[in-house]
Design an enzyme around this catalytic site. Structure first.
Site, PDB file in Angstrom:
ATOM      1  N   ASP A  62       5.886   0.361  -3.406  1.00 38.50           N
ATOM      2  CA  ASP A  62       5.907  -0.233  -2.199  1.00 38.50           C
ATOM      3  C   ASP A  62       4.520  -0.196  -1.740  1.00 38.50           C
ATOM      4  O   ASP A  62       3.865   0.539  -1.454  1.00 38.50           O
ATOM      5  CB  ASP A  62       6.812  -0.002  -1.695  1.00 38.50           C
ATOM      6  CG  ASP A  62       7.969  -0.910  -2.013  1.00 38.50           C
ATOM      7  OD1 ASP A  62       7.725  -1.859  -2.270  1.00 38.50           O
ATOM      8  OD2 ASP A  62       8.811  -0.653  -1.671  1.00 38.50           O
ATOM      9  N   THR A  63       3.449  -0.513  -0.894  1.00 41.28           N
ATOM     10  CA  THR A  63       2.040  -0.879  -0.947  1.00 41.28           C
ATOM     11  C   THR A  63       1.707  -1.879   0.150  1.00 41.28           C
ATOM     12  O   THR A  63       2.502  -2.733   0.488  1.00 41.28           O
ATOM     13  CB  THR A  63       1.744  -1.522  -2.313  1.00 41.28           C
ATOM     14  OG1 THR A  63       2.122  -0.626  -3.334  1.00 41.28           O
ATOM     15  CG2 THR A  63       0.314  -1.924  -2.454  1.00 41.28           C
ATOM     16  N   ILE A  64       0.497  -1.793   0.658  1.00 36.76           N
ATOM     17  CA  ILE A  64       0.021  -2.845   1.565  1.00 36.76           C
ATOM     18  C   ILE A  64      -1.262  -3.412   0.991  1.00 36.76           C
ATOM     19  O   ILE A  64      -2.035  -2.717   0.323  1.00 36.76           O
ATOM     20  CB  ILE A  64      -0.230  -2.348   3.012  1.00 36.76           C
ATOM     21  CG1 ILE A  64      -1.276  -1.216   3.071  1.00 36.76           C
ATOM     22  CG2 ILE A  64       1.058  -1.929   3.668  1.00 36.76           C
ATOM     23  CD1 ILE A  64      -2.675  -1.649   3.376  1.00 36.76           C
TER      24      ILE A  64
END
Length: 565
Positions: free
Chosen positions: A374-376
């Site tokens: 999951d990550t931006i």
């Protein structure tokens, strides 16, 4: 006669109104227009993060200052995908030197945790939660490395936006509200999780005001005490004590010895554009390998979304991902033939394995000649012409479930990505960086910046990068259309954690592809399904050098915002 004539007129007017409400230009799937600005641009997956970056730019900060402000804010408002317990990678275009700089701010495994401990426990894979997958969080050191070299706004001012919203609260947006309950269900058994993320007894709902005063206090210590406040001060000692209580191995020494690494970005040329990625331990060069495999195909004669387009794309992915599984790892522990893997000659050799009429059900890694020796995701550009491509993540959603006492954040579970099979490049070892999925990207043309972009989403990221580039370069889309176009995913390749490809895998398609395309892909031997979610999150800034205008695009599948001025 008057009534039918009146009816006809009314129908004509209604038809005109309906037509007028369609998009006046661009692709039918485009969700919005490109955002433009001359003096600055920020594109992130949350409006408050974008606004923090814009505020820093308007008050004299540069792209690095604004990117750090946005990343810190993201850790506050989107804790389900990132935070200071995770790692960071960045590519920076410096307008003064007209050069790209790469930063690998990923952490290493604990000194005191040997491979034998996993073997003693009978584990075949490192678990995704609990104390075992926790590695050193590299994010904060990454901020200070970027800031020391290129920043100019004082760090307390940069972090003030995140501190304020952590303390005073913010309304929870749709995507976070969707994932939050599952996090509480999954991690609620661990200490401090419910107290930190469900202080009212339940996960916050859409529109609820969420506050994290403990995180505000932690960010204040970092703002005033610098990176050593995190890696050598009270925060490090608190993490050490907590991990010992939790049966973990991450220690104060692991944190104190942590360093980021400045690395040279690597590139390949795709139809006149230089595409830049970071070398391993990240998976960025898979993008370059895929582009090299695809470049000889003439997509001007192939329709976007056609069976030919999707088949060639997926088969190139399979070849690149077998090399990814075998070779990509921490270069301090393994010899990785990066230049050979991204060479045109190697791609030509591997391309002979692509059958235009049949899906490959088994692919082996190649054998490029080894040389010795999951990550931006967010992107920001400033008035001076600096551009930064930055990606940051805890890996799986919120992370490991390990929330140290009173700090307000969760430690990452990036260590899940090691292999426990002895003798592989990515085999677990103490003080080693794991294989990393997160990859920032940059494109130059004729030595000038063209686009800063990224697509978060685990193993999907190389596929996302290549699709964005093909949509723009091969299919003539603008940067917003390139992100809005329905996406293609493929699962089933070998993984750096040790899993092996056993069949053709599964193509999953977003809504928007015709049945005829699916039918023709199945005739070629592909398994095809429609997937819900899992197609990443995209942001991009394209630079028009002639008019000196930034063109910003943001992910329509998330809650993001592109803003310029």
């Amino acid at each position: 006669m008057k009534k039918p004539l009146l009816t006809l007129c009314l129908l004509s007017c209604l038809s005109a109104v309906t037509v007028a409400q369609d998009r006046l230009s661009g692709k039918s799937f485009a969700t919005r227009s490109v955002v433009m600005g001359q003096r600055g641009m920020a594109c992130t997956s949350h409006p408050l993060s974008t606004q923090a970056a814009i505020d820093v730019l308007r008050n004299g900060g540069n792209a690095i200052d604004a990117a750090i402000a946005a990343n810190a804010m993201e850790g506050v408002v989107e804790p389900h995908v990132n935070g200071i317990g995770g790692d960071l990678f960045a590519i920076f275009w410096d307008a003064k030197t007209k050069k790209l700089y790469g930063l690998n701010a990923s952490g290493r495994s604990p000194y005191s945790l040997p491979l034998a401990e996993f073997q003693k426990r009978g584990l075949k894979h490192i678990p995704s939660d609990g104390p075992l997958p926790v590695s050193v969080p590299g994010c904060v050191d990454g901020w200070f490395e970027l800031h020391k070299r290129f920043g100019k706004t004082p760090m307390p001012k940069i972090l003030s936006h995140a501190i304020r919203y952590a303390r005073e609260g913010y309304p929870v947006h749709d995507e976070a509200a969707f994932y939050w309950p599952s996090m509480i269900t999954r991690f609620g058994k661990y200490p401090n999780v419910r107290e930190t993320y469900a202080p009212g007894g339940a996960a916050p709902k859409r529109g609820d005001i969420f506050r994290n005063p403990a995180l505000a206090n932690t960010l204040e210590k970092i703002a005033t005490g610098g990176r050593d406040a995190f890696y050598k001060g009270d925060i490090a000692r608190t993490i050490d004590a907590f991990m010992k209580k939790a049966g973990g191995y991450l220690s104060a020494k692991d944190l104190a010895d942590h360093t980021s690494e400045w690395v040279e970005p690597v590139s390949t040329k795709y139809r006149g554009y230089d595409v830049w990625e970071l070398p391993p331990n990240s998976q960025g060069i898979a993008v370059l390998q895929m582009l090299n495999l695809l470049e000889p195909y003439d997509f001007s004669k192939v329709a976007w979304g056609s069976p030919e387009h999707i088949h060639q794309f997926v088969e190139a992915k399979k070849l690149a991902f077998e090399d990814r599984a075998k070779y990509y790892a921490d270069p301090a522990f393994a010899k990785i033939p990066v230049q050979e893997l991204i060479s045109k000659a190697y791609a030509a050799e591997r391309r002979t394995l692509i059958n235009p009429d049949r899906a490959a059900s088994r692919v082996e890694a190649g054998n490029p000649a080894l040389r010795d020796g999951d990550t931006i995701y967010l992107t920001v550009a400033d008035e001076e012409g600096n551009m930064v491509s930055l990606i940051q993540s805890n890996y799986r959603g919120f992370g490991s479930g390990m929330v140290p006492d009173g700090l307000g954040f969760m430690l990452q579970d990036r260590g899940e990505l090691y292999s426990l099979t002895e003798g592989q490049n990515n085999t677990y070892a103490p003080h080693k960086r794991p294989f990393q999925t997160i990859i920032p990207a940059f494109v130059t043309k004729d030595g000038q910046p063209f686009m800063s972009f990224g697509v978060m989403g685990g193993s999907f990221q190389p596929l996302g990068h290549v699709q964005i580039l093909m949509n723009i370069i091969d299919f003539g889309m603008n940067p917003q259309e390139a992100g809005d176009a329905p996406r293609i995913d493929h699962q089933g390749s070998s993984e750096p954690t040790g899993e092996k490809m056993t069949d053709a895998g599964m193509i999953t398609l977003e809504a928007g592809y015709p049945y005829e395309t699916i039918r023709d892909l199945m005739k070629k031997g592909h398994k095809v399904g429609y997937g819900m979610g899992g197609y990443g999150g995209y942001q991009a800034i394209m630079y028009d050098a002639k008019n000196k205008v930034y063109h910003g695009a943001t992910e329509s599948r998330k809650d993001g915002q592109a803003a310029g001025f």
